[in-house]
Enzyme design. Structure first.
Site, mmCIF file in Angstrom:
data_model
loop_
_atom_site.group_PDB
_atom_site.id
_atom_site.type_symbol
_atom_site.label_atom_id
_atom_site.label_comp_id
_atom_site.label_asym_id
_atom_site.label_seq_id
_atom_site.Cartn_x
_atom_site.Cartn_y
_atom_site.Cartn_z
ATOM 1 N NE ARG A 55 -2.020 -2.129 2.657
ATOM 2 C CZ ARG A 55 -2.112 -3.353 2.393
ATOM 3 N NH1 ARG A 55 -3.122 -3.591 1.504
ATOM 4 N NH2 ARG A 55 -1.275 -4.166 2.817
ATOM 5 C CB THR A 56 3.483 2.446 2.191
ATOM 6 O OG1 THR A 56 2.752 2.102 3.415
ATOM 7 C CG2 THR A 56 4.277 3.868 2.383
ATOM 8 C CE LYS A 96 27.506 -3.906 -7.592
ATOM 9 N NZ LYS A 96 27.554 -2.819 -8.446
ATOM 10 N NE ARG A 146 7.666 0.799 4.479
ATOM 11 C CZ ARG A 146 6.070 0.181 4.662
ATOM 12 N NH1 ARG A 146 6.154 -0.873 4.325
ATOM 13 N NH2 ARG A 146 5.371 1.021 4.991
ATOM 14 C CG HIS A 191 4.443 4.394 8.301
ATOM 15 N ND1 HIS A 191 4.358 5.310 7.462
ATOM 16 C CD2 HIS A 191 3.917 3.055 8.021
ATOM 17 C CE1 HIS A 191 3.947 4.611 6.233
ATOM 18 N NE2 HIS A 191 3.832 3.410 6.509
#
Lengths: 153, 311
Positions: free
Chosen positions: B57-58, B86, B107, B135
């Site tokens: 959703r986000t 890496k 995120r 959030h």
């Protein structure tokens, strides 16, 4: 009255006075005595009577002046401490430790999942949210810290 | 607008006046989010969506918001295809992203990652979830879902149910609700209680907080039941997770004694905490809540990337 000389004066160096009783060894840990000049003397006085704070500890370190970061670390654990810089047996500068609004590179965040503990090219950074007693908040993950001794960087 | 060029790392970065302004703006964006009106508010803008943790959703609602407003996205949705595999630092990755885009939506599984990104980037950074910390944009859409139903946030009685320890959506939402004068009822297994320092912060904001582990009693006079998932991925060990997994479940019978206008919200995905039978009750508001992610994120992005006067 005969005055007993308990700690010899130093020619050059730093005297950290009015350390909260029992914290002198933690102050030594912050100073990092291992980094000292091998000819330097370190004197410690524990449980000394003080008119200002009741009982106190004192640390004298020869041939060393403290970095601002180390002064900040001392301010965290003992806000009552004073620092005197000695040059040629004279006190050239004397001041109380002063906690800044941000403490950088002094304390590790206790949250192991905090980004400041992941090897990123950054220093730990805490905001001082309360001064007496001192409470810090990690500028990255918001975790509050009051137990600084266990988390000194 | 005062939000132009700002980072949104924590809900603490926004005042109640700014939140109200974003929600008002978001309401005007609903027809655009529904595809009934068009907007070119982000025309010529590139937004990087860098997701180093799974998201449905986000990420998609941020990308829908950008595209509905005429902008374009640069997307990292899999850390495995980046140079972080890496050993490249997040700091360096963000420095590079900030030179390719006008804003970064991040995120990341580590708490504080968004603050680091905001320091590293000379473009605005929006936190789309950093570990179990914050959030903030989820909190905004949660607030919008409540405001849309009740017309106010002040005085609402909100039950926060579930993982209050690791749930970042709850951490952001609780701070915002406290600022708006809502009453909070905490209903959580003991092992998943709200962190003490956050509870102290809420109390210092003047929040009225109570604890009610018994769910039926908690919902009795409530206006909102905010349910969270127990997030297996946040637990340091499997044993701790197993001790609380499945310890609460909202079904239609739990809501029998609730007020008729009570709404059930959930940031989704759900994993058994809300029985699908609740979907068929008038209390279910979580799919509407999920839709509101788009207009809220449209409002936020268009405010942060608003052109300068005359520009």
């Amino acid at each position: 009255m005969v005055r007993e000389l308990r700690i010899t004066p130093i020619r050059n160096g730093t005297v950290i006075d009015h350390i909260a009783n029992g914290l002198a060894l933690d102050v030594l840990r912050i100073i990092g005595v291992r980094d000292l000049d091998k000819d330097s003397t370190v004197s410690i006085a524990l449980h000394v009577r003080s008119g200002k704070i009741g009982w106190k500890d004192i640390v004298k370190v020869e041939n060393m002046e403290l970095s601002p970061r180390k002064v900040n670390a001392i301010a965290l654990i003992s806000p009552s401490a004073t620092i005197s810089i000695i040059r040629d047996h004279q006190v050239r500068e004397k001041r109380a430790v002063d906690l800044p609004e941000h403490v950088t590179g002094v304390v590790r965040c206790p949250n192991i999942n905090c980004i400041s503990n992941q090897g990123e090219p950054i220093e730990s950074d805490f905001r001082v949210v309360r001064r007496r007693p001192v409470v810090l908040r990690c500028a990255y993950c918001d975790r509050q810290v009051t137990d600084f001794l266990r988390h000194l960087a | 607008m005062a939000l132009r060029g700002r980072d949104i790392v924590s809900i603490r970065d926004l005042s109640t006046e700014e939140i109200t302004e974003i929600l008002d703006h978001a309401r005007s964006m609903i027809p655009v989010a529904e595809g009934k009106k068009s907007s070119s508010a982000l025309e010529g803008k590139v937004v990087a969506t860098a997701f180093f943790e799974p998201s449905t959703r986000t990420r998609l609602s941020f990308e829908a918001a950008v595209q509905r407003l005429g902008g374009r996205c640069l997307t990292i949705a899999d850390i495995g295809v980046t140079s972080m595999r890496k050993g490249e630092s997040l700091y360096d990755t963000v420095r590079m992203l900030s030179s390719y885009s006008d804003a970064i939506v991040l995120r990341h599984p580590n708490e504080g990652a968004a603050r680091l990104a905001a320091d590293a980037s000379d473009r605005p950074v929006i936190n789309a979830g950093d570990g179990s910390n914050q959030h903030p944009t989820q909190a905004l859409l949660d607030l919008m879902a409540m405001h849309e139903t009740f017309g106010t946030l002040a005085g609402l009685k909100v039950v926060l149910l579930g993982d209050l320890k690791y749930g970042r959506t709850v951490h952001s939402l609780a701070i915002a609700l406290a600022q708006f004068g809502s009453e909070l009822v905490l209903s959580a297994p003991r092992a998943l209680a709200l962190p003490e320092d956050l509870r102290g912060e809420l109390e210092s904001l003047g929040a009225k907080i109570s604890d009610e582990p018994e769910l039926r009693r908690a919902v009795r006079d409530a206006d909102v039941l905010y349910v969270t998932r127990i997030q297996k991925e946040r637990f340091p060990d499997e044993g701790e997770y197993r001790s609380v997994a499945g310890s609460y479940r909202v079904d239609a019978s739990v809501l029998d004694g609730a007020k008729p206008q009570l709404i059930v919200l959930h940031p989704l995905p759900r994993a058994g905490e809300v029985d699908p039978e609740v979907d068929r009750t008038p209390h279910a508001a979580y799919f509407r809540q999920a839709f509101l992610a788009v207009p809220v994120r449209m409002a936020l992005l268009s405010s942060i990337l608003a052109p300068t006067r005359g520009g």
